[in-house]
Design an enzyme around this catalytic site. Structure first.
Site, PDB file in Angstrom:
ATOM      1  N   ARG A 319       0.791  -1.023  -0.205  1.00  0.00           N
ATOM      2  CA  ARG A 319      -0.332  -0.024  -0.068  1.00  0.00           C
ATOM      3  C   ARG A 319       1.141   0.735  -0.198  1.00  0.00           C
ATOM      4  NH1 ARG A 319      -5.518  -1.480   1.330  1.00  0.00           N
ATOM      5  NH2 ARG A 319      -5.740  -4.092   0.928  1.00  0.00           N
ATOM      6  N   GLU A 321       0.373   4.538   0.256  1.00  0.00           N
ATOM      7  CA  GLU A 321      -0.468   5.819   1.444  1.00  0.00           C
ATOM      8  C   GLU A 321       0.129   6.193   1.934  1.00  0.00           C
ATOM      9  OE1 GLU A 321      -3.911   3.900   2.607  1.00  0.00           O
ATOM     10  OE2 GLU A 321      -3.302   2.199   3.406  1.00  0.00           O
ATOM     11  N   ARG A 327      -1.014   2.153  13.421  1.00  0.00           N
ATOM     12  CA  ARG A 327      -1.165   0.926  12.507  1.00  0.00           C
ATOM     13  C   ARG A 327      -1.099   0.718  11.012  1.00  0.00           C
ATOM     14  NH1 ARG A 327      -7.993   1.054  13.415  1.00  0.00           N
ATOM     15  NH2 ARG A 327      -8.354   2.681  11.279  1.00  0.00           N
ATOM     16  N   HIS A 328      -0.175   1.760  10.293  1.00  0.00           N
ATOM     17  CA  HIS A 328       0.026   0.945   8.618  1.00  0.00           C
ATOM     18  C   HIS A 328       1.126   0.942   8.648  1.00  0.00           C
ATOM     19  CE1 HIS A 328      -4.359   3.628   9.137  1.00  0.00           C
ATOM     20  NE2 HIS A 328      -4.267   3.207   7.838  1.00  0.00           N
ATOM     21  N   GLU A 473     -10.341  -1.439  13.811  1.00  0.00           N
ATOM     22  CA  GLU A 473     -10.701  -2.940  12.244  1.00  0.00           C
ATOM     23  C   GLU A 473      -9.149  -3.518  12.187  1.00  0.00           C
ATOM     24  OE1 GLU A 473      -9.948  -3.335   8.416  1.00  0.00           O
ATOM     25  OE2 GLU A 473      -9.874  -1.587   8.600  1.00  0.00           O
ATOM     26  N   SER A 476     -11.757  -6.711   6.745  1.00  0.00           N
ATOM     27  CA  SER A 476     -13.168  -6.670   6.053  1.00  0.00           C
ATOM     28  C   SER A 476     -12.977  -7.057   5.144  1.00  0.00           C
ATOM     29  CB  SER A 476     -12.355  -5.269   4.817  1.00  0.00           C
ATOM     30  OG  SER A 476     -12.125  -4.093   5.838  1.00  0.00           O
ATOM     31  N   ARG A 524      -1.555  -6.575  11.942  1.00  0.00           N
ATOM     32  CA  ARG A 524      -2.150  -5.771  12.916  1.00  0.00           C
ATOM     33  C   ARG A 524      -2.542  -6.649  14.050  1.00  0.00           C
ATOM     34  NH1 ARG A 524      -6.636  -2.031  10.379  1.00  0.00           N
ATOM     35  NH2 ARG A 524      -4.884  -0.633   9.142  1.00  0.00           N
TER      36      ARG A 524
END
Length: 550
Positions: A319, A321, A327-328, A473, A476, A524
């Site tokens: 990712r 981002e 948490r990323h 979270e 998903s 995570r």
């Protein structure tokens, strides 16, 4: 990342122009200083070895200790000796002779006649003692033990003794002592340690207690730990974290295989983004534009269309981002599942609940030492994940929003939950239902990827779900669109260039079965299961927007 690291000039020719002159000078001085220190250490070691050699000539016990010559450990021969794991040393082995290999963690010369060593292997440590004794331990041998450097690798042979239970050993995990008979250095540490294991292993409780008593302790920050990750990984807590992480993956695989899932391995270089959006790592693939896969999502579905009714994958996810959060990560390990469904996407929810409860049970039962090691440095409360009736809590998105409204928390209408709202809802759920693990279903369609199936009774909602752990979270999932026309329309509406995913779209022509699935981030999940405060603790060599090394 330390200040200045990773920032380069945009212009300039050659490597020398890529960093500032000041930083280049600082780096050169640091390297020169480190080299001088290494040379001094080598000189001291050489002098020590020379002195030992002179003493060895008059020491009849010299064969019982010393540095092992390199040629003797170049796979020269198989001796048939038996090594014992440090973790297996126990009171039941009293008076038995053992041979162990480990790293020297601490060296405590008590006098010219006595020296204590703490030897570490993985998470376990044992105290070893050398006391001058006729025909067993010589003065020279005690001197050799005292001259060892921290983190040197040694072989220790000796006899197990058990101390008085009223006076337990505080400096080691094993409640036995080895009275050393032979001591050999396999590989001597010749350099100054960038961080000490004892400092990197301290808990916040230790710092608070030291502060009260006016004592100063060295605090090793997260960036320093990650910059020196090879040393940092040797701490008991880190050994525990990655032991738990390994068990998570093993049990994830085992449980799914029991349910007749097939493990697959999908490509990580793809022609178009797998999730949509701009958060992809773009690259040139032999003259063709490509990117690293944001998930195995499209290929999971294509595999189901290919006749595999139940599949899963454990693999890297990328990712791009710019998320500078606790948490990323830009690269993490994905736990992905896809399966045919018969009637309802709750079949996927049922699998998630059953699967993760089994994993949590397995880890709690089989990783007690690892969890204790983590808990000593990073204290956490055991996870609560079942309701009194033995089930996993399941709420709808609207029910969750209503709980937040009643608590005075404002949320975006029909929007995704932000981090603050997630944590607040997790606290509300914990207080009301006494659980840290729950499933939230029926999310608004506009918060989900293009391949998510809309609800039959309201197209503004979707047949989707998220799973939460300690208010954050972790998973998903959803029923996927299996109808080619609807899938194409949704992709275009979400801004996806259908041409870049044409092979994916084409796989639904012949036709596709009803199916659904989910994806989770391993790091995570482990972070939240262990109550840790940062995901980087759960990544062996983390990759975030600022970190590309080590």
């Amino acid at each position: 990342m330390d200040e200045g690291e990773g920032f380069v000039k945009k212009g300039g020719d050659g490597e020398g122009a890529s960093i500032s002159k000041n930083k280049a000078k600082k780096d050169a001085k640091k390297a020169e200083k480190a080299e001088r220190a290494a040379q001094r250490q080598q000189t001291r070691s050489a002098a020590s070895s020379a002195g030992a050699s002179e003493s060895d000539e008059t020491d009849p016990l010299s064969p019982n200790y010393g540095d092992i010559p390199l040629e003797d450990i170049q796979s020269k021969c198989i001796t048939g000796r038996t090594w014992t794991d440090v973790r297996e040393l126990s009171a039941e082995m009293k008076d038995k002779s053992v041979l162990i290999r480990g790293r020297v963690q601490t060296i405590r010369p008590m006098s010219k006649k006595i020296v204590f060593l703490v030897v570490r292997q993985n998470m376990s440590t044992v105290q070893c003692v050398l006391v001058i004794s006729k025909d067993i331990i010589s003065t020279q041998m005690v001197r050799f033990a005292a001259s060892l450097s921290k983190e040197s690798i040694v072989d220790v042979e000796g006899v197990i003794s058990v101390p008085d239970p009223k006076d337990p050993i505080k400096s080691a995990t094993q409640q036995v002592e080895i009275h050393v008979r032979k001591l050999y250095c396999v590989n001597r540490n010749m350099y100054n340690l960038p961080i000490n294991i004892e400092d990197a292993s301290r808990s916040e409780t230790e710092f608070k207690e030291a502060e009260k008593s006016g004592k100063q302790l060295v605090r090793v920050g997260q960036d320093t730990s990650l910059n020196n990750r090879v040393i940092d990984l040797r701490t008991p807590a880190n050994q525990g974290i990655f032991g738990v992480k390994s068990e998570f993956v093993n049990e994830f695989r085992r449980q799914l295989r029991l349910k007749k899932f097939v493990e697959i391995f999908t490509p990580k270089v793809i022609a178009g983004s797998s999730e949509g959006g701009a958060e992809v790592f773009k690259l040139d693939y032999k003259g063709q534009p490509a990117c690293l896969a944001q998930s195995p999502q499209l290929h999971k579905q294509m595999t189901v269309c290919g006749g595999f009714s139940r599949v899963f994958e454990v693999g890297p996810v990328f990712r791009a981002e710019n998320s500078y959060t606790h948490r990323h990560l830009c690269e993490f390990v994905g736990l992905d599942v896809e399966m045919e469904i018969m009637e309802h996407y709750y079949e996927v929810c049922d699998l998630v609940a059953e699967l993760f409860v089994a994993i949590f049970n397995h880890v709690n039962e089989n990783c007690r030492e690892e969890l204790e090691a983590i808990n000593r440095q990073y204290p956490f409360e055991p996870l609560k994940y079942l309701l009194p009736d033995g089930n996993v809590l399941r709420l709808t998105y609207d029910q969750g929003i209503e709980m937040l409204k009643e608590a005075g928390v404002k949320t975006e209408p029909m929007g995704d939950l932000n981090t603050e709202a997630e944590k607040k809802l997790g606290k509300l759920v914990s207080d009301k239902y006494n659980t840290d693990f729950y499933i939230l279903t029926r999310y608004p369609l506009n918060t989900r990827p293009f391949y998510t199936m809309p609800c039959h009774d309201n197209p503004d909602y979707s047949n989707s779900f998220d799973v939460f752990l300690r208010g954050e979270e972790i998973i998903s999932g959803a029923q996927r669109i299996h109808d080619l026309k609807i899938l194409t329309e949704r992709a275009e509406k979400c801004g996806i260039d259908v041409k870049t995913i044409s092979t994916y779209i084409d796989s639904f022509r012949h036709p596709a079965p009803l199916h659904g699935g989910f994806g989770a981030g391993l790091e995570r999940v482990v972070m939240l299961f262990c109550g840790l405060n940062n995901i980087r603790k759960c990544s062996l060599f983390p990759r975030d927007p600022q970190r590309l090394t080590p």
